[in-house]
Scaffold this motif. Structure first.
Motif, PDB file in Angstrom:
ATOM      1  N   ALA A  31      33.989  35.677  36.004  1.00 37.33           N
ATOM      2  CA  ALA A  31      32.661  36.095  36.444  1.00 37.33           C
ATOM      3  C   ALA A  31      31.813  36.606  35.294  1.00 37.33           C
ATOM      4  N   HIS A  32      32.465  37.062  34.220  1.00 40.36           N
ATOM      5  CA  HIS A  32      31.761  37.539  33.035  1.00 40.36           C
ATOM      6  C   HIS A  32      31.611  36.465  31.960  1.00 40.36           C
ATOM      7  N   GLY A  33      32.006  35.230  32.282  1.00 41.34           N
ATOM      8  CA  GLY A  33      31.890  34.158  31.314  1.00 41.34           C
ATOM      9  C   GLY A  33      32.865  34.267  30.166  1.00 41.34           C
ATOM     10  N   VAL A  34      34.019  34.876  30.435  1.00 45.93           N
ATOM     11  CA  VAL A  34      35.048  35.077  29.415  1.00 45.93           C
ATOM     12  C   VAL A  34      36.290  34.280  29.807  1.00 45.93           C
ATOM     13  N   PHE A  35      36.895  33.604  28.831  1.00 49.92           N
ATOM     14  CA  PHE A  35      38.087  32.797  29.090  1.00 49.92           C
ATOM     15  C   PHE A  35      39.299  33.714  29.206  1.00 49.92           C
ATOM     16  N   GLY A  36      40.021  33.620  30.308  1.00 50.43           N
ATOM     17  CA  GLY A  36      41.115  34.536  30.589  1.00 50.43           C
ATOM     18  C   GLY A  36      42.474  34.006  30.171  1.00 50.43           C
ATOM     19  N   ALA A 219      39.317  45.264  33.975  1.00 49.02           N
ATOM     20  CA  ALA A 219      39.125  43.890  33.504  1.00 49.02           C
ATOM     21  C   ALA A 219      37.673  43.641  33.118  1.00 49.02           C
ATOM     22  N   ALA A 220      36.738  44.205  33.881  1.00 48.53           N
ATOM     23  CA  ALA A 220      35.319  44.028  33.558  1.00 48.53           C
ATOM     24  C   ALA A 220      34.980  44.717  32.235  1.00 48.53           C
ATOM     25  N   ILE A 221      35.544  45.904  32.013  1.00 54.61           N
ATOM     26  CA  ILE A 221      35.330  46.584  30.721  1.00 54.61           C
ATOM     27  C   ILE A 221      35.886  45.724  29.592  1.00 54.61           C
ATOM     28  N   THR A 222      37.093  45.198  29.786  1.00 55.89           N
ATOM     29  CA  THR A 222      37.734  44.365  28.768  1.00 55.89           C
ATOM     30  C   THR A 222      36.892  43.132  28.453  1.00 55.89           C
ATOM     31  N   ALA A 223      36.395  42.474  29.494  1.00 57.81           N
ATOM     32  CA  ALA A 223      35.571  41.277  29.292  1.00 57.81           C
ATOM     33  C   ALA A 223      34.314  41.601  28.494  1.00 57.81           C
ATOM     34  N   ARG A 224      33.702  42.726  28.811  1.00 59.06           N
ATOM     35  CA  ARG A 224      32.456  43.102  28.129  1.00 59.06           C
ATOM     36  C   ARG A 224      32.731  43.510  26.677  1.00 59.06           C
ATOM     37  N   ALA A 236      29.341  51.078  31.685  1.00 55.68           N
ATOM     38  CA  ALA A 236      28.224  51.085  32.629  1.00 55.68           C
ATOM     39  C   ALA A 236      28.099  49.738  33.336  1.00 55.68           C
ATOM     40  N   GLY A 237      28.184  48.642  32.574  1.00 58.26           N
ATOM     41  CA  GLY A 237      28.070  47.316  33.168  1.00 58.26           C
ATOM     42  C   GLY A 237      29.229  46.985  34.085  1.00 58.26           C
ATOM     43  N   GLU A 247      30.011  46.187  47.502  1.00 62.86           N
ATOM     44  CA  GLU A 247      28.909  46.198  48.467  1.00 62.86           C
ATOM     45  C   GLU A 247      28.806  44.894  49.239  1.00 62.86           C
ATOM     46  N   SER A 248      29.305  43.799  48.643  1.00 61.35           N
ATOM     47  CA  SER A 248      29.233  42.480  49.286  1.00 61.35           C
ATOM     48  C   SER A 248      30.625  41.863  49.328  1.00 61.35           C
ATOM     49  N   PRO A 249      31.552  42.477  50.064  1.00 62.88           N
ATOM     50  CA  PRO A 249      32.937  42.005  50.045  1.00 62.88           C
ATOM     51  C   PRO A 249      33.090  40.648  50.725  1.00 62.88           C
ATOM     52  N   LEU A 250      34.174  39.968  50.359  1.00 61.38           N
ATOM     53  CA  LEU A 250      34.564  38.735  51.020  1.00 61.38           C
ATOM     54  C   LEU A 250      35.456  39.071  52.208  1.00 61.38           C
ATOM     55  N   ARG A 251      35.407  38.242  53.250  1.00 63.24           N
ATOM     56  CA  ARG A 251      36.299  38.407  54.394  1.00 63.24           C
ATOM     57  C   ARG A 251      37.247  37.217  54.435  1.00 63.24           C
ATOM     58  N   VAL A 252      38.535  37.501  54.357  1.00 66.58           N
ATOM     59  CA  VAL A 252      39.564  36.471  54.416  1.00 66.58           C
ATOM     60  C   VAL A 252      40.622  36.929  55.402  1.00 66.58           C
ATOM     61  N   ALA A 253      40.849  36.153  56.438  1.00 63.71           N
ATOM     62  CA  ALA A 253      41.854  36.487  57.456  1.00 63.71           C
ATOM     63  C   ALA A 253      41.662  37.899  57.996  1.00 63.71           C
ATOM     64  N   GLY A 254      40.400  38.276  58.177  1.00 66.13           N
ATOM     65  CA  GLY A 254      40.087  39.576  58.751  1.00 66.13           C
ATOM     66  C   GLY A 254      40.186  40.740  57.791  1.00 66.13           C
ATOM     67  N   LYS A 255      40.415  40.463  56.510  1.00 64.89           N
ATOM     68  CA  LYS A 255      40.580  41.498  55.509  1.00 64.89           C
ATOM     69  C   LYS A 255      39.455  41.429  54.493  1.00 64.89           C
ATOM     70  N   SER A 256      38.983  42.592  54.026  1.00 61.59           N
ATOM     71  CA  SER A 256      37.932  42.635  53.022  1.00 61.59           C
ATOM     72  C   SER A 256      38.529  42.559  51.621  1.00 61.59           C
ATOM     73  N   PHE A 257      37.882  41.786  50.751  1.00 60.50           N
ATOM     74  CA  PHE A 257      38.259  41.685  49.352  1.00 60.50           C
ATOM     75  C   PHE A 257      37.020  41.877  48.500  1.00 60.50           C
ATOM     76  N   ILE A 258      37.196  42.496  47.336  1.00 66.58           N
ATOM     77  CA  ILE A 258      36.103  42.638  46.385  1.00 66.58           C
ATOM     78  C   ILE A 258      35.632  41.252  45.970  1.00 66.58           C
ATOM     79  N   SER A 259      34.338  41.016  46.057  1.00 69.31           N
ATOM     80  CA  SER A 259      33.818  39.710  45.650  1.00 69.31           C
ATOM     81  C   SER A 259      33.622  39.679  44.143  1.00 69.31           C
ATOM     82  N   HIS A 260      33.781  38.505  43.568  1.00 70.52           N
ATOM     83  CA  HIS A 260      33.711  38.341  42.121  1.00 70.52           C
ATOM     84  C   HIS A 260      32.631  37.332  41.772  1.00 70.52           C
ATOM     85  N   GLY A 261      31.388  37.657  42.090  1.00 75.97           N
ATOM     86  CA  GLY A 261      30.276  36.789  41.731  1.00 75.97           C
ATOM     87  C   GLY A 261      29.841  37.039  40.313  1.00 75.97           C
ATOM     88  N   THR A 262      28.879  36.281  39.853  1.00 77.04           N
ATOM     89  CA  THR A 262      28.379  36.455  38.495  1.00 77.04           C
ATOM     90  C   THR A 262      27.308  37.528  38.471  1.00 77.04           C
TER      91      THR A 262
END
Length: 262
Positions: A31-36, A219-224, A236-237, A247-262
């Protein structure tokens, strides 16, 4: 047309439920444009409700994974998550102390959100003595801070002194996360090696599922950092990224997951 990406490495356990660990780290890097890149320390049998089994990878093979990707890729930053036992911690810490290694973000994973133990009791001292002093930044929550300090910060006013003490003991910058405190306002405190303090605050999101939040933030800190950002800007980022995902979680099989958009 091709483009050159920064690379980041995660050294952590696999979450078969997909919400934390290696899986969350790779989603965050992408999501941060970094190769993992990955070095897997453990296989876990888990879902968001609990962990039923853990199989550790031999320490020498964890180190082989790290060496192999490090020999090929120019890694901008790396992070650790679940390391599980003292032998893996010792091997990773030895690599972290080698000359020329990139900045290490250490998430001192000890207990899963479900309450399952993710660190052998006899490995706590290895974390304190070997791993944390080799890090560029550590990101403990309050329960982990209690293990590292011997006492738990009671409220937000305790965070600066606790963060300073962690810096004094381990010689690394510290992002002390205050999400486990009560109240509608969450405060995280960054104390850098030079003693400078930055407080980050945000309103608590009601009813949010926090599974994988610590992995995602580190992971987001590491990517940045891998992209060349300063530590203060990266934190901060990364906090903003995590908040958007919660704030905009994904719903999978009735469970909320953190979304990983750009």
């Amino acid at each position: 047309m091709s483009r050159e990406l920064s690379a980041a490495l995660t050294v952590a356990g696999s979450d078969s439920g997909g919400g934390a660990g290696i899986q969350a780290d790779l989603l965050t890097f992408a999501a941060h444009g970094v190769f993992g890149l990955t070095a897997i320390t453990c296989l876990t049998a888990q879902n968001p409700s609990g962990v039923s089994g853990v199989e550790a990878v031999p320490a020498e093979f964890v180190l082989s994974q790290i060496r192999q990707v490090s020999a090929y890729f120019r890694i901008g930053a790396w992070k650790t998550g679940m390391l599980f036992n003292a032998s893996i911690i010792g091997a990773v810490a030895a690599h972290a102390r080698a000359a020329g290694t990139p900045p290490l973000v250490c998430d001192p994973v000890m207990v899963a959100s479900s309450g399952a133990s993710l660190l052998h009791p006899d490995a706590v001292e290895a974390v304190k003595e070997l791993l944390l002093p080799a890090a560029f930044l550590i990101t403990p929550n309050l329960d982990e801070a209690a293990v590292l300090l011997g006492q738990r910060p009671r409220d937000a006013s305790d965070l600066p002194d606790a963060a300073r003490e962690l810096v004094r003991r381990f010689g690394t910058s510290v992002l002390l996360k205050g999400g486990h405190l009560d109240g509608g306002l969450i405060t995280d405190t960054l104390c850098q090696r030079d003693g400078s303090l930055t407080n980050y605050q945000g309103a608590r999101i009601p009813g949010v599922d926090t599974h994988g939040s610590g992995c995602t933030l580190s992971a987001a800190i590491t990517a940045r950092l891998a992209r060349g950002e300063t530590l203060e800007t990266a934190v901060a980022g990364a906090r903003d990224y995590l908040r958007r995902g919660m704030e905009s979680p994904l719903r999978v099989a009735g469970k909320s997951f953190i979304s990983h958009g750009t």
